[in-house]
Scaffold this motif. Structure first.
Motif, PDB file in Angstrom:
ATOM      1  N   TRP A  11      -5.862  10.152 -15.347  1.00  0.00           N
ATOM      2  CA  TRP A  11      -5.374  11.241 -16.196  1.00  0.00           C
ATOM      3  C   TRP A  11      -5.723  10.984 -17.654  1.00  0.00           C
ATOM      4  N   LEU A  12      -5.539   9.758 -18.108  1.00  0.00           N
ATOM      5  CA  LEU A  12      -5.898   9.421 -19.492  1.00  0.00           C
ATOM      6  C   LEU A  12      -7.402   9.531 -19.702  1.00  0.00           C
ATOM      7  N   ARG A  13      -8.192   9.110 -18.734  1.00  0.00           N
ATOM      8  CA  ARG A  13      -9.649   9.238 -18.852  1.00  0.00           C
ATOM      9  C   ARG A  13     -10.069  10.694 -18.998  1.00  0.00           C
ATOM     10  N   ALA A  14      -9.347  11.582 -18.313  1.00  0.00           N
ATOM     11  CA  ALA A  14      -9.714  12.998 -18.311  1.00  0.00           C
ATOM     12  C   ALA A  14      -9.110  13.780 -19.477  1.00  0.00           C
ATOM     13  N   HIS A  15      -8.173  13.173 -20.219  1.00  0.00           N
ATOM     14  CA  HIS A  15      -7.477  13.876 -21.304  1.00  0.00           C
ATOM     15  C   HIS A  15      -7.484  13.011 -22.568  1.00  0.00           C
ATOM     16  N   PRO A  16      -8.557  13.086 -23.359  1.00  0.00           N
ATOM     17  CA  PRO A  16      -8.658  12.260 -24.572  1.00  0.00           C
ATOM     18  C   PRO A  16      -7.504  12.450 -25.544  1.00  0.00           C
ATOM     19  N   ASP A  17      -6.929  13.647 -25.595  1.00  0.00           N
ATOM     20  CA  ASP A  17      -5.807  13.861 -26.506  1.00  0.00           C
ATOM     21  C   ASP A  17      -4.601  13.031 -26.079  1.00  0.00           C
ATOM     22  N   GLN A  18      -4.336  12.960 -24.778  1.00  0.00           N
ATOM     23  CA  GLN A  18      -3.234  12.141 -24.285  1.00  0.00           C
ATOM     24  C   GLN A  18      -3.545  10.648 -24.428  1.00  0.00           C
TER      25      GLN A  18
ATOM     26  N   ALA B 176       0.817  -1.208   0.000  1.00  0.00           N
ATOM     27  CA  ALA B 176       0.000   0.000   0.000  1.00  0.00           C
ATOM     28  C   ALA B 176       0.853   1.261   0.000  1.00  0.00           C
ATOM     29  N   ASP B 177       2.094   1.167   0.508  1.00  0.00           N
ATOM     30  CA  ASP B 177       2.970   2.334   0.530  1.00  0.00           C
ATOM     31  C   ASP B 177       3.869   2.423  -0.696  1.00  0.00           C
ATOM     32  N   SER B 178       3.629   1.600  -1.689  1.00  0.00           N
ATOM     33  CA  SER B 178       4.401   1.680  -2.927  1.00  0.00           C
ATOM     34  C   SER B 178       3.872   2.812  -3.801  1.00  0.00           C
ATOM     35  N   PRO B 179       4.729   3.736  -4.251  1.00  0.00           N
ATOM     36  CA  PRO B 179       4.262   4.789  -5.149  1.00  0.00           C
ATOM     37  C   PRO B 179       3.597   4.242  -6.415  1.00  0.00           C
ATOM     38  N   TRP B 180       4.025   3.054  -6.853  1.00  0.00           N
ATOM     39  CA  TRP B 180       3.422   2.493  -8.061  1.00  0.00           C
ATOM     40  C   TRP B 180       1.919   2.299  -7.893  1.00  0.00           C
ATOM     41  N   GLY B 181       1.473   1.966  -6.685  1.00  0.00           N
ATOM     42  CA  GLY B 181       0.043   1.796  -6.464  1.00  0.00           C
ATOM     43  C   GLY B 181      -0.732   3.048  -6.793  1.00  0.00           C
ATOM     44  N   ASN B 182      -0.178   4.210  -6.424  1.00  0.00           N
ATOM     45  CA  ASN B 182      -0.810   5.479  -6.784  1.00  0.00           C
ATOM     46  C   ASN B 182      -0.609   5.811  -8.251  1.00  0.00           C
ATOM     47  N   HIS B 183       0.604   5.578  -8.765  1.00  0.00           N
ATOM     48  CA  HIS B 183       0.903   5.945 -10.151  1.00  0.00           C
ATOM     49  C   HIS B 183      -0.088   5.304 -11.116  1.00  0.00           C
ATOM     50  N   THR B 184      -0.373   4.023 -10.926  1.00  0.00           N
ATOM     51  CA  THR B 184      -1.247   3.326 -11.877  1.00  0.00           C
ATOM     52  C   THR B 184      -2.639   3.934 -11.897  1.00  0.00           C
ATOM     53  N   VAL B 185      -3.146   4.309 -10.732  1.00  0.00           N
ATOM     54  CA  VAL B 185      -4.483   4.902 -10.652  1.00  0.00           C
ATOM     55  C   VAL B 185      -4.471   6.329 -11.188  1.00  0.00           C
TER      56      VAL B 185
ATOM     57  N   VAL C 106       3.850  15.074 -15.246  1.00  0.00           N
ATOM     58  CA  VAL C 106       2.613  15.741 -15.653  1.00  0.00           C
ATOM     59  C   VAL C 106       1.419  15.144 -14.929  1.00  0.00           C
ATOM     60  N   PHE C 107       1.303  13.808 -14.943  1.00  0.00           N
ATOM     61  CA  PHE C 107       0.118  13.246 -14.286  1.00  0.00           C
ATOM     62  C   PHE C 107       0.240  13.265 -12.764  1.00  0.00           C
ATOM     63  N   GLU C 108       1.483  13.298 -12.242  1.00  0.00           N
ATOM     64  CA  GLU C 108       1.644  13.469 -10.795  1.00  0.00           C
ATOM     65  C   GLU C 108       1.129  14.843 -10.365  1.00  0.00           C
ATOM     66  N   GLU C 109       1.506  15.888 -11.105  1.00  0.00           N
ATOM     67  CA  GLU C 109       1.051  17.230 -10.772  1.00  0.00           C
ATOM     68  C   GLU C 109      -0.459  17.355 -10.933  1.00  0.00           C
ATOM     69  N   TRP C 110      -0.994  16.725 -11.979  1.00  0.00           N
ATOM     70  CA  TRP C 110      -2.445  16.755 -12.196  1.00  0.00           C
ATOM     71  C   TRP C 110      -3.169  16.093 -11.029  1.00  0.00           C
ATOM     72  N   ALA C 111      -2.668  14.953 -10.573  1.00  0.00           N
ATOM     73  CA  ALA C 111      -3.302  14.247  -9.455  1.00  0.00           C
ATOM     74  C   ALA C 111      -3.237  15.065  -8.176  1.00  0.00           C
ATOM     75  N   ALA C 112      -2.131  15.775  -7.972  1.00  0.00           N
ATOM     76  CA  ALA C 112      -1.978  16.572  -6.753  1.00  0.00           C
ATOM     77  C   ALA C 112      -2.956  17.749  -6.720  1.00  0.00           C
ATOM     78  N   ARG C 113      -3.383  18.230  -7.883  1.00  0.00           N
ATOM     79  CA  ARG C 113      -4.309  19.373  -7.945  1.00  0.00           C
ATOM     80  C   ARG C 113      -5.759  18.969  -7.777  1.00  0.00           C
ATOM     81  N   ARG C 114      -6.061  17.689  -7.897  1.00  0.00           N
ATOM     82  CA  ARG C 114      -7.480  17.271  -7.841  1.00  0.00           C
ATOM     83  C   ARG C 114      -8.054  17.434  -6.441  1.00  0.00           C
TER      84      ARG C 114
END
Length: 282
Positions: A229-236, A215-224, A274-282
């Motif tokens: 991020w892809l769901r929210a950005h059709p161009d990406q 649960a403390d692995s950053p990969w667990g957050n990265h995948t989500v 990019v997606f790390e910063e996007w997730a932090a702003r949500r």
């Protein structure tokens, strides 16, 4: 549990009897108490909720034999140590049924691991390209379990084998993401956090991969985060699809399927922040 839907007045008793005679009760591996159930309807069976459908178009015994020959027997043989095709698959047009396959897979895994998680602390996610509507993907459903600590390998292997999964070994000792994730992202964590367990289901119709991470692995957050991020950005999403199609074609004949995974590293290096910063702003 495998669910076989039968429509149009087919003989459910005969189907169940033939499936048992063919050895379906053992197809999901040692320790599986019930391998299949029958769902019947006079008109139709919702294919979102069943794994296979026997229709009124052919005699039930013909369809049962085909189900056994094309899906259940190869699955059973692979679980017993038979050959599994590990070449890089082609990227397919997004199939809405992948969403159902993800939910179905998570239900099975959650049930299988319930004894290892009496407090209900594990978290379950459908991740990867099949979890992003509209995104083309190799037809492998990626699931993730985030655990408080990695379970004893023998215990979790038994639980996963009972629902048709095998512990992955990787194409070679340094295969990425098998026994540990490659460190990635801005968060600094102890090295042991990257340890993991990886399982694959050699079901020819619905192949599935399960990543068991701390649960403390950053990969667990990265995948989500990446999925959302892809769901929210059709161009990406579309750009990522183009990259995947190109790389899958370039590596289609590689004996090491991990070469495709490694080839995507440059893309992830570019978008990680990019997606790390996007997730932090949500």
């Amino acid at each position: 549990m495998l669910t076989v839907g039968i429509v149009g007045g087919q003989d459910a008793v005969a189907a169940a009897s033939r499936l048992r005679a063919l050895g379906v009760a053992a197809v999901l591996g040692p320790g599986s108490a019930v391998a299949f159930r029958i769902a019947t309807s006079d008109t139709s069976v919702d294919t979102r909720f069943v794994d296979a459908v026997l229709s009124a178009d052919e005699p039930v015994h013909v369809q049962v034999e085909r189900l056994w020959t094309t899906r259940l027997r190869p699955w059973s043989e692979a679980l017993a140590g038979g050959p599994v095709d590990r070449r890089t698959a082609a990227v397919q047009v997004h199939d809405p049924r992948w969403q159902w396959a993800g939910r179905r897979g998570l239900d099975r895994v959650r049930s299988a691991l319930s004894r290892l998680d009496p407090a209900g602390a594990f978290r379950y996610d459908h991740i990867g390209s099949t979890a992003v509507p509209g995104l083309g993907a190799k037809a492998f459903v990626d699931l993730q379990v985030r655990v408080t600590r990695l379970p004893d390998p023998a215990e979790i292997d038994r639980a996963m084998n009972a629902i048709g999964f095998l512990a992955a070994t990787g194409a070679r000792p340094d295969s990425p993401g098998v026994h540990r994730d490659l460190p990635r992202g801005s968060e600094v964590v102890p090295d042991e956090v990257w340890a993991k367990r990886l399982f694959t289901s050699p079901d020819p119709v619905s192949p599935t991969i399960v990543h068991v991470r701390r649960a403390d692995s950053p990969w667990g957050n990265h995948t989500v985060w990446f999925r959302d991020w892809l769901r929210a950005h059709p161009d990406q999403r579309d750009r990522y699809q183009e990259i995947k199609i190109r790389l899958a074609a370039e590596h289609s004949n590689d004996p090491d399927h991990d070469d495709y995974t490694r080839a995507k590293t440059a893309y992830f290096d570019e978008v990680q922040g990019v997606f790390e910063e996007w997730a932090a702003r949500r």
